[in-house]
Design a protein around this motif. Structure first.
Motif, PDB file in Angstrom:
ATOM      1  N   GLN A  49      72.366  18.583  10.596  1.00 23.81           N
ATOM      2  CA  GLN A  49      72.474  20.044  10.477  1.00 23.81           C
ATOM      3  C   GLN A  49      73.762  20.387   9.737  1.00 23.81           C
ATOM      4  O   GLN A  49      74.725  20.838  10.317  1.00 23.81           O
ATOM      5  CB  GLN A  49      72.460  20.660  11.877  1.00 23.81           C
ATOM      6  CG  GLN A  49      71.261  20.303  12.726  1.00 23.81           C
ATOM      7  CD  GLN A  49      69.970  20.763  12.098  1.00 23.81           C
ATOM      8  OE1 GLN A  49      69.868  21.902  11.601  1.00 23.81           O
ATOM      9  NE2 GLN A  49      68.956  19.906  12.089  1.00 23.81           N
ATOM     10  N   ASN A  50      73.708  20.175   8.377  1.00 22.37           N
ATOM     11  CA  ASN A  50      74.928  20.337   7.573  1.00 22.37           C
ATOM     12  C   ASN A  50      75.007  21.652   6.819  1.00 22.37           C
ATOM     13  O   ASN A  50      76.006  21.931   6.159  1.00 22.37           O
ATOM     14  CB  ASN A  50      75.099  19.170   6.593  1.00 22.37           C
ATOM     15  CG  ASN A  50      73.857  18.988   5.727  1.00 22.37           C
ATOM     16  OD1 ASN A  50      73.073  19.929   5.551  1.00 22.37           O
ATOM     17  ND2 ASN A  50      73.693  17.787   5.193  1.00 22.37           N
ATOM     18  N   GLN A  87      75.352  11.971  24.360  1.00 25.33           N
ATOM     19  CA  GLN A  87      76.443  12.328  23.451  1.00 25.33           C
ATOM     20  C   GLN A  87      76.246  11.678  22.082  1.00 25.33           C
ATOM     21  O   GLN A  87      76.427  12.331  21.044  1.00 25.33           O
ATOM     22  CB  GLN A  87      77.770  11.896  24.072  1.00 25.33           C
ATOM     23  CG  GLN A  87      79.001  12.320  23.281  1.00 25.33           C
ATOM     24  CD  GLN A  87      80.287  11.870  23.943  1.00 25.33           C
ATOM     25  OE1 GLN A  87      80.274  10.950  24.746  1.00 25.33           O
ATOM     26  NE2 GLN A  87      81.386  12.514  23.603  1.00 25.33           N
ATOM     27  N   ARG A  88      75.858  10.382  22.049  1.00 25.17           N
ATOM     28  CA  ARG A  88      75.666   9.690  20.773  1.00 25.17           C
ATOM     29  C   ARG A  88      74.482  10.279  19.992  1.00 25.17           C
ATOM     30  O   ARG A  88      74.576  10.478  18.767  1.00 25.17           O
ATOM     31  CB  ARG A  88      75.435   8.201  21.020  1.00 25.17           C
ATOM     32  CG  ARG A  88      76.648   7.467  21.596  1.00 25.17           C
ATOM     33  CD  ARG A  88      76.445   5.963  21.550  1.00 25.17           C
ATOM     34  NE  ARG A  88      77.483   5.245  22.270  1.00 25.17           N
ATOM     35  CZ  ARG A  88      77.354   4.777  23.497  1.00 25.17           C
ATOM     36  NH1 ARG A  88      76.195   4.933  24.156  1.00 25.17           N
ATOM     37  NH2 ARG A  88      78.340   4.139  24.091  1.00 25.17           N
ATOM     38  N   SER A  89      73.367  10.526  20.688  1.00 26.31           N
ATOM     39  CA  SER A  89      72.201  11.088  19.991  1.00 26.31           C
ATOM     40  C   SER A  89      72.496  12.485  19.471  1.00 26.31           C
ATOM     41  O   SER A  89      72.060  12.868  18.373  1.00 26.31           O
ATOM     42  CB  SER A  89      70.993  11.108  20.932  1.00 26.31           C
ATOM     43  OG  SER A  89      71.256  11.902  22.079  1.00 26.31           O
ATOM     44  N   SER A  90      73.281  13.251  20.248  1.00 26.20           N
ATOM     45  CA  SER A  90      73.651  14.594  19.797  1.00 26.20           C
ATOM     46  C   SER A  90      74.520  14.527  18.547  1.00 26.20           C
ATOM     47  O   SER A  90      74.368  15.332  17.618  1.00 26.20           O
ATOM     48  CB  SER A  90      74.400  15.333  20.911  1.00 26.20           C
ATOM     49  OG  SER A  90      73.591  15.471  22.049  1.00 26.20           O
ATOM     50  N   ALA A  91      75.451  13.545  18.530  1.00 24.07           N
ATOM     51  CA  ALA A  91      76.310  13.397  17.347  1.00 24.07           C
ATOM     52  C   ALA A  91      75.482  13.031  16.114  1.00 24.07           C
ATOM     53  O   ALA A  91      75.751  13.517  15.006  1.00 24.07           O
ATOM     54  CB  ALA A  91      77.363  12.329  17.618  1.00 24.07           C
ATOM     55  N   TRP A  92      74.470  12.176  16.309  1.00 25.35           N
ATOM     56  CA  TRP A  92      73.624  11.786  15.160  1.00 25.35           C
ATOM     57  C   TRP A  92      72.803  12.965  14.668  1.00 25.35           C
ATOM     58  O   TRP A  92      72.698  13.215  13.457  1.00 25.35           O
ATOM     59  CB  TRP A  92      72.704  10.640  15.603  1.00 25.35           C
ATOM     60  CG  TRP A  92      71.810  10.160  14.479  1.00 25.35           C
ATOM     61  CD1 TRP A  92      72.133   9.344  13.452  1.00 25.35           C
ATOM     62  CD2 TRP A  92      70.440  10.515  14.296  1.00 25.35           C
ATOM     63  NE1 TRP A  92      71.076   9.128  12.631  1.00 25.35           N
ATOM     64  CE2 TRP A  92      69.986   9.850  13.129  1.00 25.35           C
ATOM     65  CE3 TRP A  92      69.529  11.305  15.015  1.00 25.35           C
ATOM     66  CZ2 TRP A  92      68.690   9.970  12.655  1.00 25.35           C
ATOM     67  CZ3 TRP A  92      68.241  11.406  14.529  1.00 25.35           C
ATOM     68  CH2 TRP A  92      67.821  10.752  13.375  1.00 25.35           C
TER      69      TRP A  92
END
Length: 627
Positions: free
Chosen positions: A601-602, A591-596
Motif C-alpha cells: 500500500q504505497n 506483525q510480520r504479515s502486517s509489515a509485508w
C-alpha cells in the motif's frame, strides 16, 4: 462461669487497636492511656479466671469457650473457640502483666514521639494477637493469632520506617517468619488429610492411629514454624536486626512474648512429638545449636540491644532443648519461659533507660560508670543480670538449672552431648552478660562531653522495678511455693522424677563453677581492665561473631542466589516459551504479515494498476487451466 468471659481477653486490646487506628488524630490526646487501660483490663480478666481455676480441682481446670461456627465447608466444620487451661493461662498472665507494664513504660519512653498514638495501637494489636494465639483451641485459629503477631511485629519493628535501615529490618523479620509459616501451613494440611481436623483435642486423640512417618513429617514442619517465630537455627538471622524498633517493642515482642510462641507450639503439640521421636530429637538439636550460637554472637556485640537479642536467642534455645527432651522437659521449658519473660523484659527496659539517659546511644564502648548516675537502672538491670546468670536464689537459678539437669537425663550419648552443651552455654552466658553489665555500668566513663547521663522518669523506672522483683523472687515462688510443674500437670501429664547420669549436686556445682569463671573473666577484661572506645579487630571467631557467624552470607548463598536464579529462569521460560510459543508468537506473526502487506500500500497508481493486471492474468490463466 467466669471462663465464659475469656473472649474479653482478646476483645479488650483489640478494641483499643481499632479505636486508636480508626479514630486517628481524634484519639491523640487520650489514645495511649486508653490502650494502657485496656491492656490492664485484659490482665484483670485473666487474673479473675486464674483465681477461679485455682478454686477448681486440677482435673476440672480446662474448659472450652465456643465462639461461633467458623468454617462450615461440607464434611469440614471448624468452630472458633478458646481453650482455657493451665498452659494457656500461664501465657495469658505473662502476656497481659508484662505487656501492660511495657505499655506503662512506653508512656514515658514515647512521650515526645508525634506518632505515639499509632505506636500504642500496634501494641494493643500485638497483645490481642498473642492472646488469640495462646488461647486458640485449634491450629487454624492459632494460625490467625500467629499471623497477627507477625503483622504487629512488622509494624512495630519498622515503626520509624523513615529510616531505610529500619524498614529493611522489618521486612527481613517478616520474610523470615513467612518461611517458617510455610511449615505450619503444610503441617495443618497433613493434619487435615490424616485426621480430618486441626482441633487440638481431636488431633491429640487420633495421634495413636497415625503412622510414625506421618507424625514425624508433621512434627518437623511444626518445628520449622517454631524456628521462624522463635528465631531458632536456621531462621534466626532476623532477631538482631529487629532491634531497629523502639526499645519497648524489643521488651514485649522479642523477649517476653512473640519469640516464645514457637516454644508454646511445640509444648502444645507434645502428643505429636511424643509419638515421633525423630522429630523430638530434631527439636533438641535445634535448641542446642541455637543456645550456643546465640551465646557466641552475644560475646562480640557492642550494641547493647543486639547483645540482649543474642541472649534472647540463646535462652529460647534452652527452652527448645527442654521441650525436645519430652515429658521430662516440657514443664521446665515453660518455667524458664515465664521467668525469662520477666528478667529479659526488665533488661530490655533497662537498655531503653540507658538510651534515654545517653542520648539514644547503644554502643557499650561509649558507656561505663553509669552505676553512679542511674542507680535505679543499675539495680534493676543488675537483678536481671543475676537472674540470667543463674545465681541463687534468683529466678534463672530455679528455671535454667532445671533444664541443664534434665538435659543430663537419658541413656547413651544424648545426656552427655546435650547436658554438656547446656552446661557450657551457661558459662558463655555468664561471660557475655557480665561483659554487657560491666561495660555499661562499671569501669571508666567513656562518653563524650555532649552527653549528660540521667535517670529515667517514674513511668519508666516503676515497670523496671516490678520486673526486677520478678527477676529476684519469681523463680523461687514457682519452684517451691506454687510449683509450676504441678500447675501444668493436667495438660502435660504427671512425670516421674528421672535421675540424671551425674548426681544433681555435681551438676549444680559444675554449673555454678562455669558461671563464676565466665563472670570473673568478664570482670577482669571489661570491669577492671581498659575498654577501648573502638573495638579491636580481634580473632577470626570474634570477627565472625560480630557478623552473626556469617548467617546473612549463608542465607544469601543458600537461599537468595538460588531463588534469584529460579525466578529468572521461570521468567525466561514464561517470556520465551509460554509467551513466545503462544501469545508472543502469534503477535509476531501478525506483525510480520502486517509489515509485508503495508509495503504493497504505497500510494502509486501504477503499482495498483500492475497489481490489477497481475490479478487479471492469474484469473485468466486459472480459467484456461480449468477448461
Amino acid at each position: 462461669m467466669i471462663t465464659e468471659l475469656a473472649w474479653l481477653l482478646v476483645a479488650l486490646p483489640l478494641l483499643g487497636a481499632v479505636l486508636l487506628l480508626v479514630g486517628g488524630r481524634l484519639t491523640d490526646s487520650f489514645g495511649p492511656l486508653l490502650a494502657t487501660a485496656l491492656s490492664w483490663g485484659s490482665f484483670l480478666v485473666g487474673a479473675a479466671i486464674f483465681v477461679s481455676m485455682l478454686a477448681s480441682d486440677a482435673g476440672e481446670r480446662a474448659s472450652r469457650v465456643e465462639l461461633y461456627d467458623w468454617v462450615p465447608a461440607g464434611s469440614i466444620d471448624v468452630t472458633a473457640g478458646l481453650l482455657v487451661d493451665p498452659l494457656s493461662m500461664a501465657f495469658v498472665l505473662l502476656v497481659t502483666f508484662v505487656g501492660s507494664l511495657i505499655h506503662v513504660y512506653s508512656l514515658g519512653y514515647m512521650e515526645h514521639d508525634p506518632d505515639k498514638r499509632r505506636f500504642f495501637a500496634y501494641l494493643n494489636l500485638f497483645v490481642a494477637s498473642m492472646l488469640l494465639l495462646v488461647l486458640a483451641d485449634s491450629y487454624l485459629l492459632l494460625f490467625v493469632g500467629w499471623e497477627g503477631v507477625g503483622l504487629a511485629s512488622w509494624l512495630l519493628i519498622g515503626f520509624w520506617n523513615h529510616n531505610p535501615a529500619y524498614a529493611t529490618a522489618a521486612n527481613k523479620a517478616f520474610v523470615a517468619n513467612r518461611i517458617g509459616d510455610v511449615g505450619l501451613i503444610l503441617a495443618m494440611s497433613i493434619m487435615f488429610a490424616t485426621f480430618g481436623t486441626v482441633d487440638y483435642a481431636a488431633v491429640d486423640g487420633a495421634v495413636g492411629a497415625a503412622g510414625e512417618g506421618t507424625l514425624t513429617a508433621i512434627g518437623l514442619l511444626l518445628l520449622l514454624g517454631a524456628c521462624g517465630k522463635s528465631a531458632q537455627f536456621p531462621l534466626q538471622s532476623w532477631l538482631g536486626d529487629a532491634m531497629a524498633g523502639p526499645t519497648p517493642v524489643s521488651a514485649l515482642i522479642h523477649a517476653a512474648t512473640m519469640v516464645t510462641a514457637g516454644v508454646y507450639l511445640v509444648v502444645r503439640s507434645h502428643h505429636i512429638f511424643d509419638a515421633a521421636p525423630n522429630a523430638q530429637l530434631a527439636v533438641v538439636v535445634v535448641g542446642a545449636i541455637t543456645l550456643v550460637y546465640g551465646a557466641i554472637v552475644g560475646c562480640a556485640k557492642d550494641d547493647m540491644k543486639k547483645a540482649l537479642a543474642a541472649s534472647t536467642m540463646s535462652q529460647i534455645g534452652y527452652m527448645m532443648l527442654a521441650a525436645g527432651l519430652g515429658p521430662v522437659g516440657y514443664a521446665f521449658a515453660i518455667f524458664h519461659l515465664v521467668t525469662h519473660g520477666f528478667f529479659k523484659a526488665g533488661m530490655f527496659l533497662g537498655a531503653g533507660s540507658v538510651m534515654h539517659g545517653m542520648d539514644d546511644q547503644v554502643d557499650m564502648r561509649r558507656f561505663g560508670g553509669l552505676s553512679r548516675l542511674m542507680k535505679i537502672t543499675w539495680v534493676t538491670f543488675g537483678l536481671g543480670w543475676l537472674a540470667i546468670l543463674g545465681v541463687p536464689p534468683f529466678a534463672g537459678f530455679w528455671s535454667k538449672d532445671k533444664i541443664i539437669e534434665a538435659a543430663f537425663v537419658g541413656e547413651g550419648w544424648r545426656p552427655w552431648v546435650f547436658g554438656l552443651t547446656a552446661l557450657v552455654g551457661a558459662g558463655i552466658t555468664a561471660f557475655y552478660m557480665s561483659r554487657l553489665f560491666f561495660m555499661t555500668f562499671h569501669g571508666k566513663r567513656r562518653w563524650t562531653d555532649d552527653v549528660h547521663p540521667h535517670e529515667s522518669p517514674l513511668t519508666m523506672t516503676i515497670p523496671m522495678m516490678v520486673l526486677a522483683v520478678g527477676s529476684a523472687f519469681l523463680g523461687l515462688v514457682l519452684a517451691t511455693v506454687a510449683p509450676i510443674s504441678t500447675w501444668l500437670e493436667p495438660v502435660l501429664g504427671h512425670v516421674e522424677h528421672h535421675e540424671p547420669v551425674l548426681p544433681v549436686p555435681v551438676i549444680m556445682a559444675g554449673t555454678l563453677l562455669v558461671v563464676a569463671v565466665g563472670a570473673v573473666w568478664a570482670w577482669l577484661v571489661y570491669g577492671r581492665g581498659e575498654v577501648p572506645q573502638v573495638a579491636p579487630e580481634g580473632s577470626a571467631l570474634t570477627r565472625a561473631a560480630r557478623r552473626d557467624l556469617y548467617q546473612d552470607e549463608a542465607n544469601e548463598v543458600l537461599l537468595q542466589w538460588p531463588g534469584i536464579g529460579l525466578t529468572r529462569g521461570l521468567v525466561s521460560v514464561d517470556a520465551d516459551g509460554v509467551d513466545g510459543a503462544g501469545v508472543g508468537g502469534l503477535s509476531r506473526s501478525v506483525q510480520r504479515s502486517s509489515a509485508w502487506l503495508r509495503r504493497s500500500q504505497n500510494g502509486y497508481a501504477r503499482s495498483y494498476a500492475l497489481t490489477m493486471l497481475s490479478g487479471v492474468v492469474v484469473f485468466l490463466a486459472a480459467m484456461w487451466v480449468m477448461n
